[in-house]
Design an enzyme around this catalytic site. Structure first.
Site, mmCIF file in Angstrom:
data_model
loop_
_atom_site.group_PDB
_atom_site.id
_atom_site.type_symbol
_atom_site.label_atom_id
_atom_site.label_comp_id
_atom_site.label_asym_id
_atom_site.label_seq_id
_atom_site.Cartn_x
_atom_site.Cartn_y
_atom_site.Cartn_z
ATOM 1 C CD GLN A 39 -3.463 -4.504 6.496
ATOM 2 O OE1 GLN A 39 -3.295 -3.509 5.802
ATOM 3 N NE2 GLN A 39 -4.099 -5.567 6.061
ATOM 4 C CG ASP B 180 -9.666 -0.185 4.806
ATOM 5 O OD1 ASP B 180 -9.365 -0.485 3.627
ATOM 6 O OD2 ASP B 180 -8.975 -0.519 5.790
ATOM 7 C CE LYS C 181 -3.834 -2.495 2.042
ATOM 8 N NZ LYS C 181 -4.544 -2.956 3.248
#
Ligand code: NAD
Length: 292
Positions: A97, A120, A53
């Protein structure tokens, strides 16, 4: 022969569009979009994902900041960091995460992220906006799935879609997106009866159960479009592990199109994350302009 949907190529085209948008923002005197990525602990898969990422941000000109915290980090410490990032105007997107260590309540952490920075798309505010058909930040894997579908079927209105899996991060949002595209959607899960029968009626199958190669060739109607979200590691013939999806790829040559694993849905997830970060940065700039 089924067409193999090239997720890498479509993700790279999306990255090009994202980079153009970043360049246009800078040319217009706007701040460069910034993404903060938080990793708690040293889970090897998570470290790989976070690394990818960060690298992807560089490629499109997004500023990234990385916060690697020890596995024993307390929930309060993590919430304090999120509060700091929520208040930082140079941070437009925040990604924490998962999975998180056991002492931390994942739901509490996801709820703490400012919905405007929730790139997200997991916050209930964004899930609710999706549910009501408004344009919030949409979860990355589901929006990648729709982008891949539309590369083959630009207008899926009226088609019968089967989603396998009902998780909050994949199955449910994919189902809502398909509904918003005008599909007639069946959502199946671990308690569903006669799944092969339901699959045989579907024009589109999105497989997100995490069960390796569960969708067999005789579950698939000729001409169906297959989108494989699942990723599982199974022992390969050479003794080395190999990655497979939820669809028995070698058995579905009679489909119209299928995404491979790897190289299908996976690359789209990161490309959609970058696109979401730019969308979030633009929305925050608009908000700042109207409140000033
Ligand atoms: P999850 O474990 O949260 O959900 C799995 C779902 O499958 C559940 O809703 C369950 O009811 C359903 N299911 C289980 N057995 C079933 C059966 N026999 N028939 C029908 N449904 C069944 O998983 P998730 O987080 O939604 O992820 C699903 C898969 O997608 C995993 O393999 C995951 O690694 C992968 N994934 C890939 C990406 C990507 O970027 N490519 C992103 C997220 C998840």
């Amino acid at each position: 022969m089924a067409e193999i949907i090239d997720g890498k190529k479509i993700a790279s085209q999306l990255d090009d569009r994202t980079k153009t948008q970043v360049d246009e923002m800078i040319a217009a005197g706007m701040e460069r979009p910034g993404l903060a990525v938080i990793l708690v602990g040293a889970d090897p898969a998570s470290q790989v994902y976070v690394g990818r990422k960060i690298k992807a941000c560089e490629k499109v000109g997004i500023n990234s900041s990385e916060y690697r915290l020890p596995a024993e980090t307390s929930q309060d410490e993590l919430l304090a960091l999120i509060a700091r990032l929520n208040a930082d105007p140079s941070v437009h997107g925040i990604l924490c995460q998962v999975p998180l260590p056991r002492q931390i309540d994942t739901q509490k952490v996801l709820l703490a992220i400012d919905p405007a920075k929730d790139v997200d798309g997991f916050h209930p505010v964004n899930a609710g906006l999706l549910f009501t058909g408004s344009r919030g930040l949409v979860a990355c894997t589901p929006s990648g799935v729709i982008e891949l579908l539309k590369s083959v079927v630009p207008d899926p209105t009226g088609l019968d879609a089967l989603v396998i899996g009902r998780s909050n991060i994949v199955g449910k949002p994919v189902a809502i997106l398909l509904l918003n595209e005008g599909c007639t959607v069946t959502v199946s899960h671990s308690k569903t009866r006669d799944l092969p029968e339901k699959a045989r009626r579907a024009d589109i199958i999105v497989a997100a159960s995490g069960i390796p190669e569960m969708v067999k060739g005789d579950w698939v109607k000729p001409g169906a479009v297959l989108l494989d979200v699942g990723i599982s590691r199974v022992p390969g013939a050479s003794g080395k592990d190999r990655l497979v999806g939820d669809i028995a790829f070698d058995e579905v040559q009679h489909a119209r199109a299928v995404t491979p694993v790897p190289g299908g849905v996976g690359p789209m997830t990161i490309a959609c994350l970058l696109a979401n970060t730019v969308q979030a940065a633009k929305a925050q700039a608009d908000d700042a302009a109207t409140t000033n």
